[in-house]
Scaffold this active site. Structure first.
Site, PDB file in Angstrom:
ATOM      1  N   LYS A   1       0.332 -11.644   9.826  1.00 44.87           N
ATOM      2  CA  LYS A   1      -0.711 -11.095  10.819  1.00 44.87           C
ATOM      3  C   LYS A   1      -0.863 -12.194  11.902  1.00 44.87           C
ATOM      4  O   LYS A   1      -1.084 -11.673  13.091  1.00 44.87           O
ATOM      5  CB  LYS A   1      -2.028 -10.831  10.258  1.00 44.87           C
TER       6      LYS A   1
ATOM      7  N   LYS B   1       7.489  -2.452   4.411  1.00 46.92           N
ATOM      8  CA  LYS B   1       6.343  -1.590   4.075  1.00 46.92           C
ATOM      9  C   LYS B   1       5.842  -0.511   4.865  1.00 46.92           C
ATOM     10  O   LYS B   1       5.699  -1.026   6.001  1.00 46.92           O
ATOM     11  CB  LYS B   1       5.380  -2.305   3.302  1.00 46.92           C
TER      12      LYS B   1
ATOM     13  N   LYS C   1      -0.403   1.086   7.817  1.00 48.09           N
ATOM     14  CA  LYS C   1      -1.615   1.704   8.828  1.00 48.09           C
ATOM     15  C   LYS C   1      -1.165   1.430  10.216  1.00 48.09           C
ATOM     16  O   LYS C   1      -1.464   2.051  11.374  1.00 48.09           O
ATOM     17  CB  LYS C   1      -2.693   1.332   8.624  1.00 48.09           C
TER      18      LYS C   1
HETATM   19  P1  TYM Z   1      -5.249  -2.528   2.281  1.00 45.75           P
HETATM   20  O1  TYM Z   1      -6.165  -1.902   2.850  1.00 45.75           O
HETATM   21  O2  TYM Z   1      -4.109  -2.945   3.034  1.00 45.75           O
HETATM   22  O3  TYM Z   1      -4.654  -1.428   1.172  1.00 45.75           O
HETATM   23  C1  TYM Z   1      -5.296  -0.763   0.288  1.00 45.75           C
HETATM   24  C2  TYM Z   1      -4.464  -0.456  -0.985  1.00 45.75           C
HETATM   25  O4  TYM Z   1      -3.172   0.175  -0.680  1.00 45.75           O
HETATM   26  C3  TYM Z   1      -1.979  -0.635  -1.167  1.00 45.75           C
HETATM   27  N1  TYM Z   1      -1.068  -0.392  -0.290  1.00 45.75           N
HETATM   28  C4  TYM Z   1       0.209   0.082  -0.352  1.00 45.75           C
HETATM   29  N2  TYM Z   1       0.732   0.609  -1.777  1.00 45.75           N
HETATM   30  C5  TYM Z   1       2.082   0.914  -1.771  1.00 45.75           C
HETATM   31  N3  TYM Z   1       2.936   0.940  -0.512  1.00 45.75           N
HETATM   32  C6  TYM Z   1       2.254   0.700   0.572  1.00 45.75           C
HETATM   33  N4  TYM Z   1       3.173   0.833   1.658  1.00 45.75           N
HETATM   34  C7  TYM Z   1       1.007   0.223   0.735  1.00 45.75           C
HETATM   35  N5  TYM Z   1       0.216  -0.179   1.705  1.00 45.75           N
HETATM   36  C8  TYM Z   1      -1.072  -0.552   1.170  1.00 45.75           C
HETATM   37  C9  TYM Z   1      -2.544  -1.985  -1.056  1.00 45.75           C
HETATM   38  O5  TYM Z   1      -1.726  -2.848  -2.112  1.00 45.75           O
HETATM   39  C10 TYM Z   1      -3.982  -1.894  -1.634  1.00 45.75           C
HETATM   40  O6  TYM Z   1      -3.937  -1.945  -3.029  1.00 45.75           O
HETATM   41  N6  TYM Z   1      -6.777  -6.689   1.265  1.00 45.75           N
HETATM   42  C11 TYM Z   1      -6.956  -5.699   0.659  1.00 45.75           C
HETATM   43  C12 TYM Z   1      -8.023  -4.937   0.611  1.00 45.75           C
HETATM   44  C13 TYM Z   1      -8.955  -5.600  -0.422  1.00 45.75           C
HETATM   45  C14 TYM Z   1      -9.113  -5.812  -1.680  1.00 45.75           C
HETATM   46  C15 TYM Z   1      -9.906  -6.548  -2.305  1.00 45.75           C
HETATM   47  C16 TYM Z   1      -8.094  -5.217  -2.955  1.00 45.75           C
HETATM   48  C17 TYM Z   1     -10.268  -6.372   0.217  1.00 45.75           C
HETATM   49  N7  TYM Z   1     -10.772  -6.804  -0.960  1.00 45.75           N
HETATM   50  C18 TYM Z   1     -10.504  -6.879  -3.442  1.00 45.75           C
HETATM   51  C19 TYM Z   1      -8.441  -5.486  -4.046  1.00 45.75           C
HETATM   52  C20 TYM Z   1      -9.446  -6.286  -4.464  1.00 45.75           C
HETATM   53  C21 TYM Z   1      -6.165  -4.775   1.834  1.00 45.75           C
HETATM   54  O7  TYM Z   1      -6.064  -5.102   2.974  1.00 45.75           O
HETATM   55  O8  TYM Z   1      -5.784  -3.515   1.237  1.00 45.75           O
END
Ligand code: TYM
Length: 334
Positions: free
Chosen positions: A118, A200, A203
């Site tokens: 990032k 991957k 979004k």
């Molecule tokens: P985020 O918002 O990027 O993604 C949310 C969840 O979706 C999963 N994910 C994917 N899984 C499979 N293939 C993909 N291409 C893909 N893109 C995203 C992510 O692994 C995630 O589970 N930092 C975290 C949010 C967060 C969080 C937490 C998660 C904040 N606090 C505490 C768990 C526990 C994030 O940015 O996820």
């Protein structure tokens, strides 16, 4: 009579509110959250504090937060069973994050691959929040003492950091935090871009054809799958140099629950065109009920508000208990 009922495990996870959810978010995370609701005591949040590590336009951010709340309900999360809330409504996350900042090393945060990616992508805004993001995420988790954290594979490194910080804190002050286990499924844990299947699905990808959004129309979904990058072998099977087909098999498998071998047998003698159509149709059918519910939830802000406020109240209660314990241990006067 002896009561042998085991207490339910606690599961917790969050999703960021920046932009519509992708098929990766769905198959890697939220679909699994939905399935865990009966067997676990669940806490699910919208990580809206995390979203501002990248510059956001206020009106758009607000819209996206509502949209995320509506989408979580649409995939099946049930406020009668699970706590559903917004991270920014529970102040204790930020308070614990500051304390944990002081138990996390600069070197540990420097090694986070998401930070490296990032900060390259947003070179004009490498803010301190982007750097300490994993500590806030550790606070999100540790404050609720969950047993399991269901996430996609890309969050594994952050989760390991949360475990390291918890172990370090417990090593100094005694058993304060539960050490959470990651729950990462084999199938669907890393859905790749449809245009560059070595990356991957994200979004924030600027190429609309690279990602399926849960709000995409059936036509758009079919078109994106038809344009998905594959290879020249023309056989539907898992292979070393077939990242595009491997990804489509992963998506089809996560939805239909068929194994890769079953999928290969199903498409024996057929071309990639047929396979892409089948994957597209499976995704359209999977998302159809989600989209119908989404249209209903997003048009009823009062209902959404009642749900996330109630969720925040329950979350706040749990979070404050852990924060007080941590503050006492550190030596603050309460
Ligand atoms: P985020 O918002 O990027 O993604 C949310 C969840 O979706 C999963 N994910 C994917 N899984 C499979 N293939 C993909 N291409 C893909 N893109 C995203 C992510 O692994 C995630 O589970 N930092 C975290 C949010 C967060 C969080 C937490 C998660 C904040 N606090 C505490 C768990 C526990 C994030 O940015 O996820």
């Amino acid at each position: 009579m002896e009561n042998n009922v085991q207490p339910k495990k606690r599961a917790l996870s969050f999703i960021q509110s920046s932009g519509a959810f992708t098929l990766g978010n769905y198959l890697g995370a939220v679909k699994n959250w939905n399935e865990m609701q009966d067997e676990c005591e669940c806490i699910f949040g919208i990580a809206d504090l995390h979203s501002i590590t990248v510059r956001q336009e206020p009106a758009e951010l607000r819209k996206q937060i509502y949209s995320a709340a509506a989408m979580l309900l649409s995939v099946g999360l049930d406020p009668e069973k699970s706590i559903i809330f917004m991270q920014s409504h529970v102040a204790a996350h930020s308070q614990l994050a500051w304390i944990l900042d002081c138990y996390t090393q600069f070197g540990e945060l420097s090694r986070m691959t998401q930070f490296k990616d990032k900060s390259q992508k947003h070179a004009d805004n490498v803010n301190a929040g982007l750097f300490t993001y994993p500590v806030l995420m550790a606070a999100d988790i540790l404050i609720y003492k969950p047993d399991v954290v269901p996430v996609g594979a890309d969050q594994k490194q952050h989760l390991e950091l949360a475990r390291d910080v918890a172990n370090r804190f417990n090593g100094i002050y005694g058993d304060v935090f539960t050490i959470p286990e990651p729950y990462i499924k084999n199938v669907g844990a890393k859905i790749m871009s449809l245009q560059d299947p070595e990356k991957k699905m994200s979004k924030s990808d600027e190429n609309e054809n690279a990602k399926i959004l849960l709000t995409d129309t059936p036509d758009a979904i079919m078109r994106k799958f038809k344009r998905a990058v594959t290879d020249s072998e023309a056989r539907v099977c898992i292979g070393e140099n077939k990242p595009g087909i491997n990804n489509l098999i992963g998506i089809y498998s996560a939805i239909t629950k068929k194994t890769a071998d079953e999928i290969t047998a199903e498409f024996e003698g057929k071309g990639y065109g047929d396979f892409k159509t089948a994957v597209g149709e499976a995704v359209v059918e999977e998302l159809r009920p989600v989209q119908e519910k989404y249209n209903m939830y997003i048009s009823d802000k009062a209902q959404l508000e009642a749900i996330y406020k109630e969720g925040a109240m329950k979350a706040d209660h749990l979070a404050r208990r852990t924060l007080s314990k941590v503050m006492k241990k550190v030596g603050y006067v309460l």
